[in-house]
Design a protein around this motif. Structure first.
Motif, mmCIF file in Angstrom:
data_model
loop_
_atom_site.group_PDB
_atom_site.id
_atom_site.type_symbol
_atom_site.label_atom_id
_atom_site.label_comp_id
_atom_site.label_asym_id
_atom_site.label_seq_id
_atom_site.Cartn_x
_atom_site.Cartn_y
_atom_site.Cartn_z
ATOM 1 N N MET A 414 0.825 -1.197 0.000
ATOM 2 C CA MET A 414 0.000 0.000 0.000
ATOM 3 C C MET A 414 0.869 1.261 0.000
ATOM 4 O O MET A 414 0.576 2.239 -0.694
ATOM 5 N N MET A 415 1.946 1.219 0.765
ATOM 6 C CA MET A 415 2.833 2.378 0.870
ATOM 7 C C MET A 415 3.608 2.632 -0.415
ATOM 8 O O MET A 415 4.140 3.720 -0.622
ATOM 9 N N GLN A 416 3.662 1.625 -1.288
ATOM 10 C CA GLN A 416 4.400 1.788 -2.540
ATOM 11 C C GLN A 416 3.511 2.231 -3.712
ATOM 12 O O GLN A 416 4.008 2.464 -4.808
ATOM 13 N N LEU A 417 2.206 2.346 -3.469
ATOM 14 C CA LEU A 417 1.291 2.754 -4.539
ATOM 15 C C LEU A 417 1.274 4.283 -4.645
ATOM 16 O O LEU A 417 0.304 4.954 -4.309
ATOM 17 N N ASN A 418 2.389 4.831 -5.111
ATOM 18 C CA ASN A 418 2.556 6.284 -5.143
ATOM 19 C C ASN A 418 1.595 6.971 -6.113
ATOM 20 O O ASN A 418 1.254 8.141 -5.937
ATOM 21 N N THR A 419 1.194 6.251 -7.169
ATOM 22 C CA THR A 419 0.295 6.880 -8.144
ATOM 23 C C THR A 419 -1.109 7.068 -7.575
ATOM 24 O O THR A 419 -1.781 8.064 -7.873
ATOM 25 N N LYS A 426 -1.548 10.373 2.863
ATOM 26 C CA LYS A 426 -2.597 9.634 2.147
ATOM 27 C C LYS A 426 -2.305 8.136 2.152
ATOM 28 O O LYS A 426 -3.227 7.306 2.240
ATOM 29 N N GLN A 427 -1.023 7.769 2.058
ATOM 30 C CA GLN A 427 -0.655 6.355 2.132
ATOM 31 C C GLN A 427 -1.001 5.782 3.504
ATOM 32 O O GLN A 427 -1.504 4.654 3.611
ATOM 33 N N LEU A 428 -0.740 6.562 4.556
ATOM 34 C CA LEU A 428 -1.033 6.102 5.904
ATOM 35 C C LEU A 428 -2.536 5.972 6.139
ATOM 36 O O LEU A 428 -2.997 5.010 6.776
ATOM 37 N N ILE A 429 -3.318 6.910 5.623
ATOM 38 C CA ILE A 429 -4.775 6.840 5.764
ATOM 39 C C ILE A 429 -5.325 5.627 5.021
ATOM 40 O O ILE A 429 -6.195 4.907 5.532
ATOM 41 N N ALA A 430 -4.802 5.379 3.817
ATOM 42 C CA ALA A 430 -5.240 4.209 3.051
ATOM 43 C C ALA A 430 -4.885 2.918 3.788
ATOM 44 O O ALA A 430 -5.684 1.965 3.837
ATOM 45 N N SER A 431 -3.684 2.876 4.386
ATOM 46 C CA SER A 431 -3.253 1.687 5.130
ATOM 47 C C SER A 431 -4.123 1.470 6.364
ATOM 48 O O SER A 431 -4.516 0.342 6.671
ATOM 49 N N ALA A 432 -4.447 2.561 7.062
ATOM 50 C CA ALA A 432 -5.316 2.451 8.237
ATOM 51 C C ALA A 432 -6.728 2.024 7.844
ATOM 52 O O ALA A 432 -7.405 1.313 8.601
ATOM 53 N N SER A 433 -7.173 2.431 6.667
ATOM 54 C CA SER A 433 -8.495 2.010 6.174
ATOM 55 C C SER A 433 -8.520 0.504 5.929
ATOM 56 O O SER A 433 -9.537 -0.162 6.177
ATOM 57 N N LEU A 434 -7.383 -0.032 5.462
ATOM 58 C CA LEU A 434 -7.273 -1.482 5.291
ATOM 59 C C LEU A 434 -7.367 -2.188 6.642
ATOM 60 O O LEU A 434 -8.029 -3.230 6.766
ATOM 61 N N LEU A 435 -6.749 -1.628 7.666
ATOM 62 C CA LEU A 435 -6.837 -2.200 9.010
ATOM 63 C C LEU A 435 -8.270 -2.158 9.541
ATOM 64 O O LEU A 435 -8.716 -3.084 10.223
ATOM 65 N N LEU A 436 -8.977 -1.077 9.236
ATOM 66 C CA LEU A 436 -10.382 -0.968 9.641
ATOM 67 C C LEU A 436 -11.201 -2.110 9.045
ATOM 68 O O LEU A 436 -12.033 -2.723 9.717
#
Length: 455
Positions: A414-419, A426-436
């Motif tokens: 997730m952290m490598q999806l720079n595009t 935004k990477q951290l929020i997306a990663s936390a959303s996956l944890l949710l």
């Protein structure tokens, strides 16, 4: 007799405390080790990876040896390895020596953990006493993780990274002495009951290779040929292991013992918990240090009160919860706290608010882990006969370990999806959303199983 049992419980709890402490404390010390030895970031990360590979890879065989060769003997062996390697790692004057001692430390942990759990289940015979003891034992994993995160930054910053290893020495030394004196001598079973060590070696090879694959997904995704080779080796080895297990008179794992409802439910849910918790710690550490600008010591001070809270919940609240409610409801409460912890973390990062972050840490580190791990462990081992508790605890811990590896790999991807997520926040929020999402799956799964049991 009651006092002796309490000392035995302390001996076993020291093992899980050190294991959890060691995994968590390394996260905050890696930057200092990297600077000391002039390493690249991916090189220093291997100190954590090699520990996890050997620890997870040999857990099941460590548990089987505890069942067959004796809990005391395997516990003392694992504790001695942990003691020697802690001293060696702290004294290491090169990265190569540090790497070597860290690897053997993982092997020591693989012998230490399942034998410690088997000691508890053999010492506390009645169902109530065993459930309470397993709850206390498992809660020390949450306490160890919390202390590693909170105290680790302070120790590494003030005393040097070497002391993250030296801190193990007095605790494990006391445990070794008490275990040697107080633990009853096991009667070694000989003859037809000898373990199928070849199957153990094959399974350990599969787990290590699969663990490597999980951790290396971000790199291997660009090397399809290597992916085919690694997966082919894992598949062929597992097929041979399954065939051998079916025909051996004393298989490494008796899979029929793992088919109980509670056993399967506990192992599956702890797999999900593993994929959540270490990933949460990674995101939290990154957010505190990279976005909020906290030093390792300051991050440790922030987390310290919640480690104390975790210890309080484990000691006073958890035994009452396990006694008053069904174990599945206690586990669901813990995973619900994980869900709200992830939700509050997202709110904190999205709006830049500090208060939701504090409540998030309270939900996950302060209460969630102190409730989830013990309840799920009790659930997974409650239907297992005493003579198979060692290997069953190995399976349980391996489930958590595999979940952790998959969760961390997904977060790394997730952290490598720079595009898709061009900025760090935004990477951290997306990663936390996956944890949710992961926590929601666990809660819904436990609700579904509880409803099925009522039918």
């Amino acid at each position: 007799m009651k006092r002796k049992n309490s000392v035995v419980l302390f001996i076993a709890c020291s093992a899980v405390f050190l294991e959890a402490l060691d995994l968590a404390i390394m996260n905050l010390a890696l930057p200092l080790i990297q600077k000391h030895f002039h390493l690249e970031e991916e090189q220093s990360q291997w100190l954590q990876t090699i520990y996890v590979l050997l620890y997870g890879g040999f857990l099941i065989i460590g548990g089987k040896l505890a069942d067959i060769w004796g809990r005391k003997k395997v516990f003392l062996t694992g504790a001695l390895l942990f003691l020697i390697t802690s001293i060696g790692a702290g004294k290491a004057n090169s990265f190569e020596f540090l790497f070597f001692f860290r690897a053997i430390q993982g092997l020591g942990a693989a012998f230490l953990m399942p034998s410690a759990m088997a000691i508890i289940t053999n010492t506390f015979i009645t169902e109530d006493a065993r459930s309470k003891a397993l709850g206390i034992f498992s809660s020390f994993a949450a306490i160890g993780s919390g202390c590693g995160l909170s105290v680790g930054g302070l120790i590494a910053s003030s005393l040097g990274w070497q002391w993250i290893f030296f801190i193990n020495v007095p605790i494990i030394s006391i445990s070794l002495i008490l275990a040697f004196i107080l633990l009853e001598r096991d009667i070694r079973i000989i003859g037809t009951n000898q373990p199928d060590l070849l199957s153990g070696i094959i399974l350990s090879f599969c787990i290590v290779l699969l663990s490597y694959f999980i951790h290396a997904i971000p790199v291997l995704i660009h090397k399809p040929i290597w992916i085919v080779i690694v997966l082919s080796l894992i598949s062929s080895s597992l097929i041979y292991f399954i065939k051998r297990t079916r025909h051996h008179p004393n298989p490494l794992i008796n899979f029929t013992l793992l088919k109980g409802n509670n056993v399967m439910l506990g192992n599956r849910t702890i797999f999900i918990l593993g994929s959540f918790f270490l990933s949460y710690l990674l995101i939290l550490s990154f957010y505190l240090q990279e976005i909020l600008g906290f030093s390792a010591a300051k991050a440790g001070l922030l987390l310290f009160p919640f480690s104390v809270g975790s210890a309080f919940i484990s000691r006073f609240l958890l035994p009452r919860l396990i006694k008053r409610f069904k174990i599945i409801r206690t586990a669901r409460l813990g995973m619900t706290l994980m869900f709200f912890g992830a939700l509050l973390l997202i709110i904190s990062m999205y709006y830049g608010l500090f208060a939701p972050l504090v409540f998030s840490i309270a939900c996950v580190i302060g209460a969630g882990m102190a409730i989830s791990i013990p309840s799920l462990t009790v659930m997974a081992l409650s239907q297992i006969p005493v003579e198979h508790q060692g290997v069953a605890s190995g399976v349980n811990t391996t489930s958590y370990f595999f979940g952790s590896g998959i969760g961390l790999s997904l977060i790394s991807l997730m952290m490598q999806l720079n595009t898709l997520f061009p900025s760090t926040i935004k990477q951290l929020i997306a990663s936390a959303s996956l944890l949710l999402l992961i926590a929601a799956i666990a809660v819904l799964y436990l609700l579904k199983e509880e409803f099925s049991l009522k039918k």
